[in-house]
Each structure stands twice: as C-alpha cells, then as structure tokens.
Design an enzyme around this catalytic site. Structure first.
Site, short mmCIF file in Angstrom:
data_model
loop_
_atom_site.label_atom_id
_atom_site.label_comp_id
_atom_site.label_asym_id
_atom_site.label_seq_id
_atom_site.Cartn_x
_atom_site.Cartn_y
_atom_site.Cartn_z
N PHE A 93 0.78 19.77 -15.93
CA PHE A 93 0.80 20.39 -14.65
C PHE A 93 -0.80 21.49 -15.19
O PHE A 93 -0.94 22.91 -14.38
CB PHE A 93 1.78 21.68 -14.20
CG PHE A 93 2.32 22.37 -15.06
CD1 PHE A 93 2.18 23.80 -15.35
CD2 PHE A 93 3.20 21.97 -15.71
CE1 PHE A 93 2.59 24.48 -16.85
CE2 PHE A 93 3.71 22.63 -16.88
CZ PHE A 93 4.14 23.63 -16.67
N SER A 94 -0.52 21.75 -16.20
CA SER A 94 -1.26 23.45 -16.95
C SER A 94 -2.78 23.04 -17.01
O SER A 94 -3.75 22.31 -17.45
CB SER A 94 -1.84 23.52 -18.36
OG SER A 94 -2.20 24.06 -19.54
N PRO A 95 -4.09 24.29 -15.99
CA PRO A 95 -5.19 23.65 -16.20
C PRO A 95 -5.54 23.99 -17.56
O PRO A 95 -6.76 22.88 -17.81
CB PRO A 95 -5.24 25.02 -15.39
CG PRO A 95 -4.33 25.68 -14.56
CD PRO A 95 -3.03 24.69 -15.00
#
Length: 468
Positions: A12-14
C-alpha cells in the site's frame, strides 16, 4: 557469492512501490519481505534496529540500511543498473540535478498532500476529505503539469526514477482528488504513458487501491465513532453563543494559541464568554463545530456581530485593534506593527513548528525519544528568540506586545520539554521572568502548558514501552 539486497516493503506504501518498480526496471533480482502493519511488525524490536523511524521501505544491502525511497531508488540504479539503464538516473550532472529536483518535489510537495490526508483521517479522526488537503493536491498537480510542458517525462525526454517515484504517489492521490483530464491534460497523458511503460503496473494499481481503501475504511470508522454523538450539545452551545452580544472564545487549556487569546482578552479587560471544547470527546470534529472552523481547531473567536475569526494571531490582533484602550500591544505605527507581525510569524512558522514536530513524531509517529531533528529545530528557534531580545526587554523593544504573549504561550511548554539553557540563553530566561506578570499566569498559562507537556511525555513513555 554476495547476498542479494533485501527490500522490506508494504504494497500500500507509494515509496515501497517506487522501490519495487525501480528494481524491476533494472532487472535486479532483489529479495523482498512484506511488513504487516496490522500486526505492528514495523514496531517490532528487530525492525526498529534496521529503521528506528519504523517506516517502509527499508533496503538492506551489504550490511547497510537505507530507509528513504528516494535514496534507495537512486542507489539501486547507480549500484546495479547497467549501461542501458543510465537514463533512469543520468550520470550527466545537469540531467541528474533535474531528476533530483523532481524527487524533492515528490517528497516535499506531492507526497505531503498524501501525508496531510493521512494525518487528518488516520490520526485526526476527520470524517470527510478535508478541503485543505485537496488544495495541497491541486497545488502539486499544477507544478507537475508545468514539468510536463515541454517533454514526455517529468525530467526530460526519457523515463527516470523521478517518473517512477511521482507516479506511485499520484495514482493514489488521483483516487482521492481526481486528476481531471480537461484541467490537467499533460498529467493525464503522462499517467497513461506510465501505465504502459512501467513493469508490473497492476501491482502498482493494486497497492494504490489498498491505500485508498484504508482511507475509505478510516472515514467510516471515524463517522461510526464520532458521527453525531456530540453534535446536539455542540449545536446548542454554538447557537447560544451566536445569539449573544458578548464575544465568545472557543478554547482548550492545553492549546498555546487558545491561551494566547484568553490572556490577551484578560490583559485588555475584554469581557468574553469562554466555551471549553473537549478534544478527548472529539467535540472539535462534530459537524456543527466544523461549520465554525473547517480546520477543526481552537481557538475560534465569535465577535459580538457574529463574525467568526480563526487563527490565534489574527484573533489577538483583532481583539486589541477593536477593544483595547490604546495600541501599545499592537501598534498602529506601520514600522512598529511590521516588527510585531514579524515576531508573530516567527512564532507561527518557527517556534510553534517545534511543538507540531514533537506532536507528529511523539504522539502520532510512535517515537519514544525526542528526535534529533526536533531538538535541532528547538535550539534553532531559541537562538532566534535570544537575538530578538538583545535590543530590549521584550521581543520588540521595551514594550510588551501581542507577540510576547503568543511566543510565551508556546515557549513555556517547550521549556518543560526541552529546557532553555540559562547560560546559553540569558535574555530568554530574563524575559520569561517578566512574562510571569501576565494575568492568571499560573492558572491559565502554566496549567495549560503542563497539560500539553504531560500528554506528550505520557505518550512517549507508552511508545517506548511498546518498542521494548
């Protein structure tokens, strides 16, 4: 045979996705380990040893840990990229500088919009997407659209790591604040190009959707928790205050800006109605409170003509200008007023930012110790204040002004957390003694400062216990 680099990540972390995509672009056989945030693996003892900031991504290579995506992706290209990959992070210094500039834009502008949404929704309990966060997005979009004015990519005519980094942040923001094709045609075209050119783009889209879903789920959770629970009480309180002739101040004792307003009112003898806002019960997040101040903060000043004022600096200047018997606290002389305004902006943009940094790191960020950056920010602010006091007893000469009040309410909490060194800052120490003459100093200022101090210290102790 040398061990493969290990990337600790969360889909989920860009920033994590930027590292994954970069490794795929240079065909690097990297070992990946997913970190489960629901299970607090990022706060585990072993993880904190490789990254005390407890964030992802983290790259471990040859015994060294890197914990910033921008540093990781540029390192990967430099260390493991082949000649055909040089365009991703050019060796030409001018081209590289342009790529670096775009990476700083992503970190300091674009990604900050995502962080603002996260701070307000995940930690601030907001029940809708805040207009301020949306404005940050559009501001970032405008810059990006200009970057794409004369080229197909953000840093020239070839794909670089800046495109990768910016894209991973943008595709989540696009779900929160859509990149309208008519308004940002160049960004829209570029996004389509990235979809076609970046490897494993479905992974990128899936990660963006995961983060978007976290936002949506948190909004529902916040509404369930706080929705209309306190709205009737707050509605009655607000309606009552608007019907009154007496000015009204919405207030919380722990808040330095709110205390600055209350002390100013007492100093000029202004009779006001004081409404205490209970933050523990989320009264500041009710629909009716947000009608008064969409930023859901105190102080709020409702004047006798039902005009609403927010921001302590604006409020105290207005109070003095309208109600004080003379202009000593906020001079009408433009030169003197400019100096007072300067000190007010110092309090807002430098001194109070230390408080915000401590709150972000130690209350919301889970840190159990004072971060060196916070300590450096504080000493830097003290240094400026010490220099202001070289030319008089007060921060602007030898007469107390609203700048002294505003600065003092922030400083006394900071002094409890990070004490003012008497040897290093003698002017500040002498000035703090003078400020004890303010009305109700112990009952308002000291008690309020102590409440904020205890809150920060208590949460820090909890954070430290969790990490041990």
């Amino acid at each position: 045979m040398a061990a493969r680099p290990i990337l600790y990540y969360a889909q989920f972390s860009p920033p994590s996705r930027a590292c994954l995509l970069t490794s795929k672009l240079i065909n690097l056989n990297i070992e990946t380990k997913s970190i489960n945030f629901e299970k607090k693996e990022n706060h585990s003892e072993w993880f904190l040893k490789i990254n005390p900031r407890h964030t992802v991504p983290v790259l471990v290579d040859r015994g060294v840990s890197l914990s910033d995506s921008h540093a990781i992706i540029t390192y990967l290209v430099d260390q493991y990229g082949k000649e055909q990959h040089e365009h991703l992070y050019p060796k030409d210094l001018l081209k590289r500088a342009i790529v670096n500039e775009r990476l700083y834009y992503e970190n300091g502008v674009l990604f900050q919009a995502a962080k603002d949404f996260a701070a307000r929704i995940f930690y601030g309990g907001e029940i809708s997407y805040n207009n301020h966060s949306k404005k940050l997005c559009h501001n970032a979009y405008k810059f990006l659209d200009k970057f794409l004015n004369h080229s197909n990519y953000v840093a020239g005519d070839q794909l670089t790591v800046a495109d990768v980094s910016i894209n991973t942040s943008l595709i989540t923001l696009d779900k929160l604040v859509p990149v309208e094709e008519q308004r940002y045609p160049k960004i829209h075209t570029w996004m389509q190009r990235m979809k076609n050119e970046l490897p494993d783009y479905k992974m990128n889209e899936a990660g963006a959707q995961q983060l978007f879903q976290r936002f949506e789920d948190s909004l529902v959770e916040n509404m369930t928790k706080h929705g209309l629970l306190f709205s009737f009480f707050v509605f009655i309180s607000i309606e009552h205050s608007l019907a009154m002739v007496k000015p009204c101040l919405y207030f919380a004792l722990f808040s330095p800006p709110a205390r600055a307003c209350l002390i100013t009112a007492k100093l000029i003898g202004l009779d006001i109605d004081v409404k205490h806002v209970n933050f523990a019960q989320k009264e500041h997040l009710s629909d009716d409170f947000i009608k008064l101040n969409p930023q859901h903060q105190v102080p709020i000043f409702v004047d006798d003509d039902n005009e609403i004022y927010v921001d302590s600096h604006a409020i105290i200047c207005f109070m003095v200008s309208k109600y004080a018997k003379d202009d000593s606290l906020y001079p009408t002389n433009l030169t003197q007023r400019a100096r007072v305004d300067h000190r007010l902006h110092f309090e807002n943009g430098v001194l109070f930012q230390v408080i915000k940094d401590l709150v972000a790191r130690n209350i919301y960020g889970g840190e159990g110790e004072f971060n060196q950056k916070s300590l450096d920010m504080c000493q830097n602010a003290y240094g400026f204040l010490e220099s202001f006091l070289q030319n008089g007893k007060y921060v602007v000469g030898n007469t107390m002004t609203v700048a002294d009040i505003s600065i003092n309410t922030t400083l006394i909490t900071l002094n409890m957390l990070i004490p003012v060194d008497q040897t290093r800052y003698p002017n500040i120490v002498a000035w703090m003694e003078l400020m004890k003459s303010l009305p109700d100093y112990e009952d308002i200022n000291v008690k309020g400062a102590d409440a904020l101090y205890k809150r920060i210290i208590t949460v820090m102790a909890e954070n430290k216990n969790k990490s041990n």
